[in-house]
Design an enzyme around this catalytic site. Structure first.
Site, PDB file in Angstrom:
ATOM      1  N   ASP A  97       0.802  -1.245   0.000  1.00  0.00           N
ATOM      2  CA  ASP A  97       0.000   0.000   0.000  1.00  0.00           C
ATOM      3  C   ASP A  97       0.833   1.292   0.000  1.00  0.00           C
ATOM      4  O   ASP A  97       0.582   2.196   0.814  1.00  0.00           O
ATOM      5  CB  ASP A  97      -0.980  -0.004   1.191  1.00  0.00           C
ATOM      6  CG  ASP A  97      -2.041  -1.097   1.073  1.00  0.00           C
ATOM      7  OD1 ASP A  97      -1.994  -1.865   0.106  1.00  0.00           O
ATOM      8  OD2 ASP A  97      -2.906  -1.164   1.967  1.00  0.00           O
TER       9      ASP A  97
ATOM     10  N   LYS B 151      -6.991  -4.812  -3.491  1.00  0.00           N
ATOM     11  CA  LYS B 151      -7.790  -5.416  -2.412  1.00  0.00           C
ATOM     12  C   LYS B 151      -8.741  -4.383  -1.843  1.00  0.00           C
ATOM     13  O   LYS B 151      -8.514  -3.180  -1.973  1.00  0.00           O
ATOM     14  CB  LYS B 151      -6.857  -5.957  -1.321  1.00  0.00           C
ATOM     15  CG  LYS B 151      -6.025  -4.849  -0.693  1.00  0.00           C
ATOM     16  CD  LYS B 151      -4.992  -5.369   0.270  1.00  0.00           C
ATOM     17  CE  LYS B 151      -4.153  -4.262   0.847  1.00  0.00           C
ATOM     18  NZ  LYS B 151      -4.927  -3.240   1.596  1.00  0.00           N
TER      19      LYS B 151
ATOM     20  N   CYS C 218      -2.383  -3.142   7.425  1.00  0.00           N
ATOM     21  CA  CYS C 218      -2.233  -4.003   6.254  1.00  0.00           C
ATOM     22  C   CYS C 218      -0.944  -4.818   6.267  1.00  0.00           C
ATOM     23  O   CYS C 218      -0.928  -5.960   5.803  1.00  0.00           O
ATOM     24  CB  CYS C 218      -2.383  -3.177   4.985  1.00  0.00           C
ATOM     25  SG  CYS C 218      -4.101  -2.598   4.795  1.00  0.00           S
TER      26      CYS C 218
HETATM   27  C1  VGL Z   1      -4.954   0.431   5.597  1.00  0.00           C
HETATM   28  C2  VGL Z   1      -6.564   1.289   6.976  1.00  0.00           C
HETATM   29  C3  VGL Z   1      -7.507   1.221   5.975  1.00  0.00           C
HETATM   30  C4  VGL Z   1      -3.527   0.021   5.413  1.00  0.00           C
HETATM   31  C5  VGL Z   1      -5.883   0.349   4.576  1.00  0.00           C
HETATM   32  O1  VGL Z   1      -3.021   0.057   4.276  1.00  0.00           O
HETATM   33  O2  VGL Z   1      -2.874  -0.332   6.430  1.00  0.00           O
HETATM   34  N1  VGL Z   1      -5.313   0.896   6.798  1.00  0.00           N
HETATM   35  N2  VGL Z   1      -7.149   0.763   4.777  1.00  0.00           N
END
Ligand code: VGL
Ligand code: ZN
Length: 206
Positions: free
Chosen positions: A8, A106, A151
């Site tokens: 991410d 995702k 994540c």
């Molecule tokens: C994430 C919160 C919501 C992450 C993704 O990448 O850790 N955290 N969506």
């Protein structure tokens, strides 16, 4: 074979983004430095439709940080972030995308979140990453990215459960730390689950 998993590294998780991870952009140079050492690099992308169930804005009267139940699964509510095909969902402009051989998107199911790169949070569906990695003969993963306490942690714990050997690059991760210490507790949980925690400088000799 080993693969590098970049979790991410998207604009909305960077300082100034919709769900900023403090100092999140500091991990991008680690991703760029380590990617050339791997014959397979996989990047994940949080990829939500508008109105996603993890957004506080989808729940009248709720605010980011509140917790709701989605079916039987507890969900922390977040600001709208990483909406599909928006600049916030794009990779950080400083990330070298050339070495990335595969992208896992995702969180696209409007009703359920997916912190892990492998399974939705209710475990009901898989992203296909496990099968993809196995088809490429991968048994060892090196993981870095955002956010340590969501994540990265979910991806690492699922990978361990699936039987991968997992190394987490500590200085290549940053935490949201909604509660101070969440990031450190996440490293402890990953280590307790069998992950090896190293600094990026140790990766070339793994
Ligand atoms: C994430 C919160 C919501 C992450 C993704 O990448 O850790 N955290 N969506
Ligand atoms: Zn998300």
């Amino acid at each position: 074979m080993k693969a590098l998993i970049l979790v991410d590294l998207q604009n909305d998780f960077m300082p100034g983004g919709a769900l900023p991870v403090p100092d999140g952009d500091a991990v991008v140079p680690f991703a760029n430095a380590l990617s050339p050492l791997f014959s397979l690099v996989v990047a994940t992308q949080d990829w939500h439709p508008r109105g996603h169930a993890s957004f506080a804005s989808s729940h009248p009267g709720k605010s980011p940080g509140d917790v709701v139940l989605l079916g039987d699964t507890e969900q922390v509510l977040w600001p709208d972030h990483c909406v599909q095909n928006t600049p916030g969902a794009s990779f950080h402009s400083g990330l070298d995308v050339v070495p990335i051989g595969h992208v896992v998107r995702k969180g696209a199911d409007p009703r359920i979140d997916s912190y892990s790169a492998f399974f939705d949070n209710d475990r009901a569906s898989s992203t296909g990453l496990d099968a993809f990695l196995r088809s490429h003969g991968v048994s060892e993963l090196v993981v870095l990215g955002l956010a340590t306490d969501y994540c990265v942690k979910a991806t690492v714990l699922d990978a361990l459960g699936l039987g991968f050997g997992v190394t987490v690059v500590r200085d290549g991760c940053r935490a949201v730390d909604v509660v101070p210490g969440d990031g450190e507790r996440a490293f402890a949980a990953m280590e307790a689950g069998g992950a090896r925690i190293v600094e990026a400088a140790a990766v070339p000799s793994l």
